[in-house]
Enzyme design. Structure first.
Site, PDB file in Angstrom:
ATOM      1  N   PHE A   7      10.341  32.124  59.974  1.00  0.00           N
ATOM      2  CA  PHE A   7      11.124  33.319  59.662  1.00  0.00           C
ATOM      3  C   PHE A   7      12.120  33.050  58.536  1.00  0.00           C
ATOM      4  O   PHE A   7      12.729  31.980  58.466  1.00  0.00           O
ATOM      5  CB  PHE A   7      11.946  33.762  60.876  1.00  0.00           C
ATOM      6  N   ASP A   8      12.327  34.051  57.696  1.00  0.00           N
ATOM      7  CA  ASP A   8      13.565  34.174  56.939  1.00  0.00           C
ATOM      8  C   ASP A   8      14.660  34.463  57.976  1.00  0.00           C
ATOM      9  O   ASP A   8      14.361  34.783  59.129  1.00  0.00           O
ATOM     10  CB  ASP A   8      13.424  35.319  55.940  1.00  0.00           C
ATOM     11  N   PHE A   9      15.917  34.387  57.590  1.00  0.00           N
ATOM     12  CA  PHE A   9      16.972  34.635  58.579  1.00  0.00           C
ATOM     13  C   PHE A   9      17.710  35.951  58.324  1.00  0.00           C
ATOM     14  O   PHE A   9      17.622  36.889  59.109  1.00  0.00           O
ATOM     15  CB  PHE A   9      17.962  33.469  58.634  1.00  0.00           C
ATOM     16  N   ILE A 161       7.650  35.265  57.694  1.00  0.00           N
ATOM     17  CA  ILE A 161       8.138  36.618  57.951  1.00  0.00           C
ATOM     18  C   ILE A 161       9.461  36.820  57.220  1.00  0.00           C
ATOM     19  O   ILE A 161      10.406  36.037  57.409  1.00  0.00           O
ATOM     20  CB  ILE A 161       8.348  36.831  59.464  1.00  0.00           C
ATOM     21  N   ASP A 163      12.170  39.814  54.730  1.00  0.00           N
ATOM     22  CA  ASP A 163      12.525  41.188  54.361  1.00  0.00           C
ATOM     23  C   ASP A 163      12.743  41.363  52.865  1.00  0.00           C
ATOM     24  O   ASP A 163      13.198  42.423  52.428  1.00  0.00           O
ATOM     25  CB  ASP A 163      13.790  41.615  55.114  1.00  0.00           C
TER      26      ASP A 163
END
Length: 215
Positions: A7-9, A161, A163
């Site tokens: 994941f991105d954070f 993942i 945004d």
């Protein structure tokens, strides 16, 4: 077979963008007497907080500015960043189903650790790679490659993942499955310049999707 979910954070695992905006706006006003909008701050994203302050802040005492940044970040975190039950349930579900979990983020180690601790998320992740622990910021795939190595997973066994455009580009360059998300109140990219393999606007929909990888 999917083995590693990375994941991105900020804007992906946690809705931390409000406190990031606030922290940068505070130090740029305090030290450079410069007013920054949220969009101004977002335009600086890429390097870690250390990199942004060293590159963009005119004030000479960078260490003092960094100390102030982390103090403001921690002090405002409880008010501006809330725990997200859906995200926590997703991470718990993934762990229970034996996926290896990682974070690759542009944020620095200090602020990442503050957020992981305050949101009670640290125990979910097997690996966390911060922006000041790589030589090249996203969209370079270095951080994702590093996470895959530590998780002992190949590109065909991994997904990333995020945004932002930089997240999807980094994942694509790393050769992994790319997942674009717009499931938190504050996210970075309304429309992705490079189309992700999948796009989710709801955590529950992603959870249903990932079930296809569970035997």
């Amino acid at each position: 077979m999917m083995k590693a979910i990375i994941f991105d954070f900020d804007g992906t695992v946690a809705d931390t963008l409000p406190t990031i905006y606030h922290s940068f706006q505070t130090i740029f006003k305090q030290f450079d007497d410069k007013e920054l909008s949220d969009e101004d701050v977002k335009a600086m994203f890429g390097p870690s907080e250390v990199g942004i302050i060293h590159e963009r802040l005119s004030y000479q005492d960078k260490e003092k500015a960094m100390e102030t940044f982390y103090r403001v970040y921690a002090d405002s975190h409880a008010e501006l960043v809330k725990e997200n039950q859906e995200i926590q349930e997703l991470l718990k579900f993934l762990k229970e189903n034996k996926f290896k979990l990682g974070v690759v983020t542009g944020k620095g180690r200090s602020s990442l650790d503050i957020s992981l601790k305050m949101l009670h998320l640290a125990s979910y992740f097997d690996v966390t790679i911060a922006g000041d622990e790589v030589g090249h910021a996203k969209p370079h795939p270095e951080g994702i490659h590093k996470a895959m190595d530590l998780l002992n997973a190949g590109p065909e066994e991994s997904m990333y993942i995020g945004d932002s455009d930089a997240d999807i580009k980094a994942g694509s360059r790393a050769g992994v499955t790319t997942i674009g998300v717009q499931w938190l109140p504050d996210y970075q990219t309304p429309e992705f310049a490079e189309e992700p393999d999948k796009l989710f606007k709801d955590v529950g929909d992603f959870k249903e999707y990932i079930k296809s990888y569970i035997s």
